[in-house]
Design an enzyme around this catalytic site. Structure first.
Site, short mmCIF file in Angstrom:
data_model
loop_
_atom_site.label_atom_id
_atom_site.label_comp_id
_atom_site.label_asym_id
_atom_site.label_seq_id
_atom_site.Cartn_x
_atom_site.Cartn_y
_atom_site.Cartn_z
N GLY A 41 10.27 71.55 6.47
CA GLY A 41 9.69 71.00 5.25
C GLY A 41 9.68 72.05 4.16
NE ARG A 338 -7.37 60.20 -6.31
CZ ARG A 338 -6.46 61.14 -6.13
NH1 ARG A 338 -5.97 61.37 -4.93
NH2 ARG A 338 -6.01 61.83 -7.15
CG LEU A 449 -1.06 69.51 -6.22
CD1 LEU A 449 -0.77 69.66 -7.70
CD2 LEU A 449 0.22 69.10 -5.50
#
Lengths: 646, 247, 224
Positions: A41, A338, A449
């Site tokens: 990855g 959210r 992030l």
């Protein structure tokens, strides 16, 4: 006695990381050259880890399925990255970032990992600026911050609506530098198909070269999995088309525990599904909720008229609109987390108030913001997002309210790792979204992030040495060793079986069916009956898949259908584990909402007595139920509370 | 919409390719171009024909993987978008759409519409970075950077590395791509330190990879999905000339 | 400095500098030519200056060299650029993204070169190589020299030469319409602000040159 050992260092939470670093084993420079590390990855976690390990002097082999490391899906992150810099002088601190993250995760994250994440968050910003990442700045030349996800402080650093892109390109630059130096060897368009375990330790991987179709073996003294999340199990998600859970699934089947697979984040502001050919969902940044107001019509007949195209939403009178988030959560309004916003939208649409052609959409309206601030201000803030919306939907969001609907976005669950990011297989590490550790049951905006880069730049390069220090006497192993040959043979046999089916249905058709089941029963709201049904249905689809899938072409050369087939085959197993985990977790927390466990007002109800643990599943063989290991979550620095956004 | 697709088919890098025609019917104008391609492929699979290979990944215009030359234009007939953001409402019912791979010596075809853009990675490996190791860097606010410079650096940094500039350039020049990185880093104090070395090494690699030179036609800027300006090419020229005069 | 001219930008730099040199030359050339519209004496005085000034004497071979280098490097670059795309597209729609002259500078350069050859045969060849024995003389500054005004006026009596010279000016104008800004861009002397300014200056220059050169044959055609 649980087999779980999370290896959390001694001492108060604020001192654990320093204690660990002070006492861990290191590898001396001369020995680093003799050690090979495989990193799978090239997203934020993978690229930053590969680059940092290369800089240290290890021999790194880095793999990605895309044509270049720069394409990894971290690139699509829009909003920003959190750090406890406290540049705005608004009261932020490492503790507060840690606290917010644990609370946001609904008290289902490992405290020590989250604290370490908050501790290294500041180093990430320094590192990225040094790499030339063009973060937004003030006229005085210093870095700008914005608030995010309803946090009480402004701690989010950003680069327009392309923060993920800029951070990834920074890490990719560091990676390129190491590739040029020869410390990292890059293998693009190469997909990991299995893990090689020798004497209980991870020793290599089997990959398929996606250009030639060749199956190749690679040795490493340690293997790092940085392959992101498994959101594509739902077929429709904000993930990239190629994003997959296969590496995670392969290592699970080789003995690594899979933790909390049911924790899936559903992002409330995505462009709604338009038709059956839809292949993916596009996210509209969460920042839009700072100025947009979410509503549906108050009366069902108005919703029906809008759906039929007989009424324009901009013509509906103010008193006929239901700003349901402001109504239900007056304290946080449109800025609830959210998971709460997503469930509220689903509730309204299920009740028949939804808009759009399918009735599965709600409005995000900027009318009052435009009246208050002027169109030019809104344009400055969100111009590129509005333009993107108009390109896709063909409607002008300055005039007609935007249509949005929740979509699968991120998976908090993942491979179980200890404090050192090592999985339950020695020598095998998992970082970034691929692991489970930092976000609990719900991730806060701008934290993905942060975690990816924290793991890759500042955590793994230390912790992996604690393992490798004992490996300096292990010589490079020949990939002709029987374990490599055997694993490769198994993979080849699996591919041959797939190719030999020559059935009648495309891979995508199975993937879509799986996605529907997952969305309906393992999506935003789950219940016992539905989950049990999902498990059965998935088993049926899986059986059919292995009997009736059609993969044209052959194994030589590029074969996109074969690539998809191996991934979907894994999703068809992973989906079942998700349902099992959701069934096991008899509580509602974060992204996991069980309809049986809610307050009379319809809010999520946690069960801290029975479920304050991370559920780590161990593979026990095909068609055998996996074994559950519970890692108890202890909160020493934080008082556990019920979340309240009213 | 009913459409006829004229698609480039090529079995592998060395095989000779040719156009094949496929029909797709009942496509909604709201469908994206790549979803229309998915429908075409689904039809081909049903007919037992190998589906058309094309690169794509994020499908939201940021990863830079999608790369089609549609009706004579890189990323098709719309501005400031990638192919995955192109929608069928930009076409007419009954239209014949020509779909070709990027064409450049430096971007050899892998299969059908897929090309190999490894040359871009190699150029960036030659110097598209700031030479700092992880850790031991100054505080992020230690060096103030003017907003104008930071914004212009960001403009350049939005490059997604899709290769539309090369595909559309009559010379297959990679100048816009290379200049975006050179310019971004030359604008920032962190990158200025090795700006000269970077400009020289990246240009040398670009030439070595077989890209053409820049004729300043400006086509790249128009077809760039991120609208990266030719001003960055000017800065690259400047940086390179300055570097060479210092040798 | 060592390998600057082997790099692609270096080669472009040569195109740019030689081009700018020719751009300056064209201005001087036009300035002298326009004296024809003033009077025969004025033009002959200008021609005399050009023929006798030592600086111009030095510039003459340099000018030839400028042309040769410009053409040579244009050819080298064009060949290299063609190699960069061995297989062409079946459908190309470039009109949306760039101007025709910018894509066809080599073709336009070739057409200008063709015109240049005719032009040299008409004037330079006759005077300098053949010696210009059949050209009448005039006295300028007390020195006897060729009446070049007579030569020009005589040539432009033929309408087909007028047509050739007007077409030549149009080709030159098209070439310059891209060349001017492009030269500055290659030198790195352009940015977002100056690009617009240079484009305007370039357009003014282009029209000046093209119309300026075209006006002379038209003038002779009309005044006959």
């Amino acid at each position: 006695m649980s087999k779980i050992n999370s290896k959390i260092p001694e001492g108060p939470v604020a001192e654990k990381w320093d204690n660990f670093k002070a006492h861990q084993n290191l590898v001396n420079p001369a020995n680093k050259r003799k050690l090979d590390i495989i990193v799978v990855g090239t997203g934020l976690a993978g690229a930053s880890a590969a680059a940092s390990l290369g800089e240290l002097g290890f021999n790194v082999k880095n793999f990605c399925y895309q044509d270049s490391p720069r394409r990894a899906h971290s690139i699509a992150a829009q909003g920003g990255i959190n750090a406890a810099k406290n540049y705005p002088n608004d009261g932020d601190s490492i503790y507060r970032l840690f606290y917010d993250t644990v609370k946001g995760g609904d008290y289902r994250a490992r405290e020590s990992n989250v604290y370490r994440l908050a501790q290294v968050s500041n180093d990430i910003i320094d590192q990225c600026v040094a790499q030339g990442v063009p973060f937004a700045r003030e006229y005085g030349g210093l870095l700008d911050n914005r608030s995010f996800g309803g946090a009480q402080v402004s701690r989010t650093f950003y680069a327009r609506g392309q923060t993920g892109q800029q951070l990834l390109l920074g890490a990719y630059g560091a990676l390129n530098r190491q590739i040029a130096k020869g410390t990292v060897k890059m293998y693009p368009r190469t997909e990991m198909l299995d893990l090689v375990v020798v004497d209980g330790k991870a020793r290599g991987i089997i990959v398929r070269n996606l250009i030639t179709g060749e199956i190749e073996r690679h040795f490493g003294h340690a293997v790092v999995i940085a392959t992101g999340g498994y959101g594509n199990v739902f077929f429709l998600s904000t993930n990239a088309m190629g994003s997959n859970g296969s590496a995670a699934w392969q290592i699970y089947k080789r003995g690594a525990y899979f933790a909390n697979p049911c924790y899936v984040q559903i992002h409330p502001t995505c462009i709604p599904v338009h038709g059956e050919f839809q292949s993916k969902l596009t996210l509209m940044s969460e920042s839009l909720r700072n100025d947009g107001r979410i509503w549906v019509p108050k009366k069902k007949e108005d919703s029906e008229k809008i759906r039929a195209g007989k009424l324009r939403p901009e013509d509906l009178k103010e008193e006929d609109r239901d700003y349901y988030l402001e109504r239900r959560y007056p304290a946080f309004g449109n800025l609830v987390p959210r998971d709460v916003a997503s469930r509220a939208a689903k509730e309204r649409c299920d009740a028949g108030f939804g808009v759009g052609a399918t009735g599965l959409a709600v409005y995000l309206d900027f009318k009052s913001a435009i009246e208050r601030l002027g169109q030019n201000v809104i344009e400055e803030r969100y111009g590129n997002l509005f333009q993107m919306y108009e390109k896709i939907v063909d409607e002008n969001p300055y005039k007609t309210p935007m249509m949005i609907y929740p979509a699968i976005h991120y998976t908090m669950g993942g491979i179980w790792v200890d404090y050192e990011l090592q999985t339950s297989i020695p020598g095998l590490f998992a970082i970034g979204e691929a692991n489970f550790s930092d976000h609990g049951a719900n991730r806060l905006g701008a934290s993905a992030l942060m975690q990816g880069l924290a793991d890759g730049y500042f955590v793994l390069p230390y912790t992996i040495q604690n393992y490798l220090a004992d490996e300096i006497h292990t010589p490079r192993m020949s990939t002709d060793a029987p374990e490599f040959v055997k694993t490769e043979d198994e993979i080849k046999a699996r591919i041959d079986t797939l190719m030999a089916i020559k059935g009648s249905k495309s891979v995508d058709s199975f993937h879509k069916r799986l996605g529907h089941i997952m969305w309906d029963y393992v999506g935003m709201a789950r219940n016992k009956t539905g989950l049990e049904k999902a498990i059965k249905e998935i088993q049926i689809i899986r059986e059919e898949f292995w009997k009736d899938v059609r993969i044209p072409g052959d194994t030589k050369g590029v074969n996109s259908e074969l690539e998809k087939a191996t991934r979907v085959a894994d999703f068809l197993e992973l989906g079942e584990l998700m349902a099992r985990d959701a069934l096991n977790r008899e509580e509602s927390c974060g992204g996991h909402f069980r309809e049986e466990f809610q307050t009379p007002e319809g809010e999520a109800m946690r069960n801290d007595v029975d479920f304050t643990y991370a559920a780590a599943w161990e593979f026990k063989g095909e068609n055998t139920e996996p074994e559950l290991h519970k890692e108890a979550l202890k909160y020493e620095a934080i008082e556990v509370k019920q979340r309240n956004y009213k | 919409m009913d459409l006829t697709l004229k698609v480039w088919r090529q079995a592998n890098a060395t095989a000779k390719g040719k156009f094949e025609q496929y029909k797709v019917n009942d496509i909604s104008p709201d469908t994206s171009f790549l979803e229309m391609m998915d429908v075409m492929n689904e039809n081909l699979i049903q007919q037992g024909v190998e589906p058309v290979a094309f690169d794509h990944d994020c499908r939201e215009g940021i990863c830079g993987m999608c790369s089609l030359f549609v009706n004579g234009r890189a990323h098709g007939p719309d501005d400031d978008i990638t192919t995955c953001q192109l929608h069928m409402r930009k076409f007419k019912d009954g239209e014949t759409i020509t779909i070709e791979p990027w064409r450049a010596a430096a971007f050899p075809v892998i299969k059908d519409l897929m090309v190999d853009r490894a040359a871009f990675d190699k150029i960036l490996q030659a110097g598209g970075f700031v030479s700092v190791n992880t850790g031991g860097v100054p505080d992020a606010n230690a060096i103030p950077i003017g907003k104008a410079e930071a914004d212009e650096a960001m403009d350049a940094a939005t490059c997604i590395g899709c290769g539309a500039c090369v595909a559309t350039c009559k010379n297959s020049s990679a100048m816009l791509f290379v200049s975006a990185k050179v310019s971004q880093l030359a604008l920032l104090p962190q990158g200025k330190i090795e700006a000269k070395r970077r400009a020289k090494n990246m240009l040398a690699k670009m030439d070595e990879m077989g890209f053409g030179s820049c004729s300043n036609t400006g086509a790249c800027e128009v077809e760039c999905p991120k609208g990266i300006s030719l001003a960055h090419i000017a800065r690259f020229n400047r940086e390179f000339i300055k570097a060479k005069f210092n040798d | 400095m060592s390998s600057i001219f082997s790099a692609s930008i270096g080669k472009k730099l040569i195109m740019s500098i030689s081009g700018l040199f020719l751009i300056v030359f064209l201005l001087v050339h036009l300035g002298i030519n326009l004296l024809m519209l003033v009077s025969a004496d004025a033009y002959n005085a200008g021609a005399h200056f050009m023929a006798t000034n030592p600086a111009i004497k030095i510039m003459e071979p340099l000018l030839a060299l400028g042309f040769v280098i410009h053409i040579l490097y244009a050819t080298i670059l064009t060949l290299q650029n063609q190699k960069a795309r061995p297989e062409n597209y079946s459908t190309v729609n470039q009109s949306e993204s760039s101007t025709w002259p910018s894509r066809n500078m080599y073709v336009l350069g070739g057409l200008v070169l063709t015109f240049l050859v005719i032009h040299i045969i008409n004037f330079y060849w006759k005077i300098k190589v053949l010696g210009g024995h059949d050209i009448p003389s005039v006295i300028v500054d007390g020195v006897e020299m060729h009446d070049t005004y007579w030569l020009v006026a005589g040539l432009f009596k033929f309408w087909w030469f007028d047509v050739i010279y007007v077409i030549g000016a149009i080709f030159l104008g098209l070439h310059l319409s891209h060349a001017f800004w492009s030269a500055f861009q290659t030198l790195g002397l352009s940015n977002i602000v100056w690009r617009k300014r240079l484009h305007v200056i370039g357009q003014i220059y282009t029209y000046l040159i093209a119309i300026g050169f075209a006006i002379i044959p038209i003038y002779f055609l009309i005044t006959g």
